[in-house]
Design an enzyme around this catalytic site. Structure first.
Site, PDB file in Angstrom:
ATOM      1  CG  ASP A   1      14.814  -2.241   4.643  1.00 15.31           C
ATOM      2  OD1 ASP A   1      15.993  -1.910   4.834  1.00 15.31           O
ATOM      3  OD2 ASP A   1      14.125  -2.795   5.534  1.00 15.31           O
TER       4      ASP A   1
ATOM      5  CE  LYS B   1      -3.429  -2.072   3.097  1.00 25.75           C
ATOM      6  NZ  LYS B   1      -4.085  -1.912   4.425  1.00 25.75           N
ATOM      7  N   GLY B   2       2.117   1.111   0.356  1.00 29.66           N
ATOM      8  CA  GLY B   2       2.943   2.262   0.693  1.00 29.66           C
ATOM      9  C   GLY B   2       3.117   3.308  -0.390  1.00 29.66           C
TER      10      GLY B   2
ATOM     11  NE  ARG C   1      -0.756   1.703   4.964  1.00 34.81           N
ATOM     12  CZ  ARG C   1       0.271   0.951   4.567  1.00 34.81           C
ATOM     13  NH1 ARG C   1       1.266   1.492   3.909  1.00 34.81           N
ATOM     14  NH2 ARG C   1       0.306  -0.340   4.840  1.00 34.81           N
TER      15      ARG C   1
ATOM     16  CG  ASP D   1       2.411   0.472   7.281  1.00 35.45           C
ATOM     17  OD1 ASP D   1       3.319   0.263   6.450  1.00 35.45           O
ATOM     18  OD2 ASP D   1       1.871  -0.444   7.921  1.00 35.45           O
TER      19      ASP D   1
ATOM     20  CB  VAL E   1      10.882   6.695   7.491  1.00 32.46           C
ATOM     21  CG1 VAL E   1      12.300   7.085   7.875  1.00 32.46           C
ATOM     22  CG2 VAL E   1      10.900   5.854   6.234  1.00 32.46           C
TER      23      VAL E   1
ATOM     24  CG  ASP F   1       6.768   2.240   0.525  1.00 27.84           C
ATOM     25  OD1 ASP F   1       7.500   1.391  -0.047  1.00 27.84           O
ATOM     26  OD2 ASP F   1       6.071   1.961   1.513  1.00 27.84           O
TER      27      ASP F   1
HETATM   28  P1  IMP Z   1      12.482  -4.702   0.991  1.00 27.88           P
HETATM   29  O1  IMP Z   1      13.228  -3.672   0.173  1.00 27.88           O
HETATM   30  O2  IMP Z   1      12.108  -5.924   0.200  1.00 27.88           O
HETATM   31  O3  IMP Z   1      13.202  -5.044   2.257  1.00 27.88           O
HETATM   32  O4  IMP Z   1      11.100  -4.139   1.473  1.00 27.88           O
HETATM   33  C1  IMP Z   1      10.636  -2.862   1.235  1.00 27.88           C
HETATM   34  C2  IMP Z   1       9.276  -2.742   1.863  1.00 27.88           C
HETATM   35  O5  IMP Z   1       9.366  -2.889   3.293  1.00 27.88           O
HETATM   36  C3  IMP Z   1       8.719  -1.345   1.612  1.00 27.88           C
HETATM   37  O6  IMP Z   1       7.979  -1.280   0.407  1.00 27.88           O
HETATM   38  C4  IMP Z   1       7.882  -1.134   2.851  1.00 27.88           C
HETATM   39  O7  IMP Z   1       6.617  -1.702   2.681  1.00 27.88           O
HETATM   40  C5  IMP Z   1       8.626  -1.894   3.948  1.00 27.88           C
HETATM   41  N1  IMP Z   1       9.546  -1.005   4.683  1.00 27.88           N
HETATM   42  C6  IMP Z   1      10.887  -1.092   4.749  1.00 27.88           C
HETATM   43  N2  IMP Z   1      11.403  -0.110   5.522  1.00 27.88           N
HETATM   44  C7  IMP Z   1      10.356   0.625   5.937  1.00 27.88           C
HETATM   45  C8  IMP Z   1      10.244   1.807   6.747  1.00 27.88           C
HETATM   46  O8  IMP Z   1      11.220   2.399   7.244  1.00 27.88           O
HETATM   47  N3  IMP Z   1       8.982   2.278   6.962  1.00 27.88           N
HETATM   48  C9  IMP Z   1       7.874   1.692   6.425  1.00 27.88           C
HETATM   49  N4  IMP Z   1       7.936   0.597   5.657  1.00 27.88           N
HETATM   50  C10 IMP Z   1       9.174   0.057   5.407  1.00 27.88           C
END
Ligand code: IMP
Length: 176
Positions: free
Chosen positions: A102, A42-43, A164, A158, A152, A99
């Protein structure tokens, strides 16, 4: 309700300015337009809404929902798509809108999946590049902001479905 301490990182004006610049970068690279933007739910919903309006050129918009998973699942190359796109992307220039990146696991796997549908190109636009925990290389073509670490919230992001709606991005304290 627990009171979390939030420290502002990017205020609404700063975000608006940066999103306009990103839209300018996209328009400069794709003067022919005809893009398909795919938001990861949803981000991405707030970023997507602002980005397409700043882009101000015809494009198609779709959303995908990807369930969270453990790294072990990803190493087997699987992603669970709980709501898929319906717009055909064959031969199209696609921009995946997220969004925050990570570990990079979600996007790296999802881009591979999209490439099987033979788009003309796949690029990535992320509001925030969180660099400190990257496990998989992700080519970020359009990057709003970079942070090294921290959790964040706001502007679509969220924590446990909270925050959000906030118009700015905050670092949530006491969580890491
Ligand atoms: P990754 O890059 O596969 O680890 O995951 C990224 C997803 O994890 C993002 O799209 C968010 O949904 C969630 N996420 C990672 N870090 C944060 C944060 O600091 N705040 C909110 N959601 C996060």
């Amino acid at each position: 309700m627990t009171d979390y301490r939030k420290r502002i990182l990017f205020d609404a004006e700063t975000i608006a300015r940066r999103v306009k610049e990103l839209a300018g970068e996209i328009a400069a690279k794709h003067p022919e337009g005809d893009l398909v933007l795919i938001g990861i739910l949803k981000g991405s919903f707030v970023f997507m809404a602002d980005l397409v309006r700043a882009l101000d050129s015809p494009c198609q918009i779709d959303f995908v929902r990807i369930s969270s998973y453990k790294s072990a699942t990803v190493s087997s190359g699987e992603l669970e798509i709980t709501m898929d796109i319906s717009v055909p992307i064959g031969g199209k220039h696609v921009i995946v809108v997220d969004d925050i990146v990570d570990t990079g696991l979600t996007l790296s796997q999802y881009v591979k999946r999209l490439e099987k549908e033979s788009p003309a190109s796949v690029e990535i636009a992320a509001l925030i590049d969180k660099t400190g925990r990257r496990e998989q290389y992700v080519k970020l073509d359009y990057r709003g902001f970079s942070i090294e670490k921290g959790f964040v919230v706001g502007y679509g992001l969220d924590w446990d479905e909270r925050f959000r709606y906030l118009p700015a991005v905050y670092a949530l304290e006491d969580t890491e």
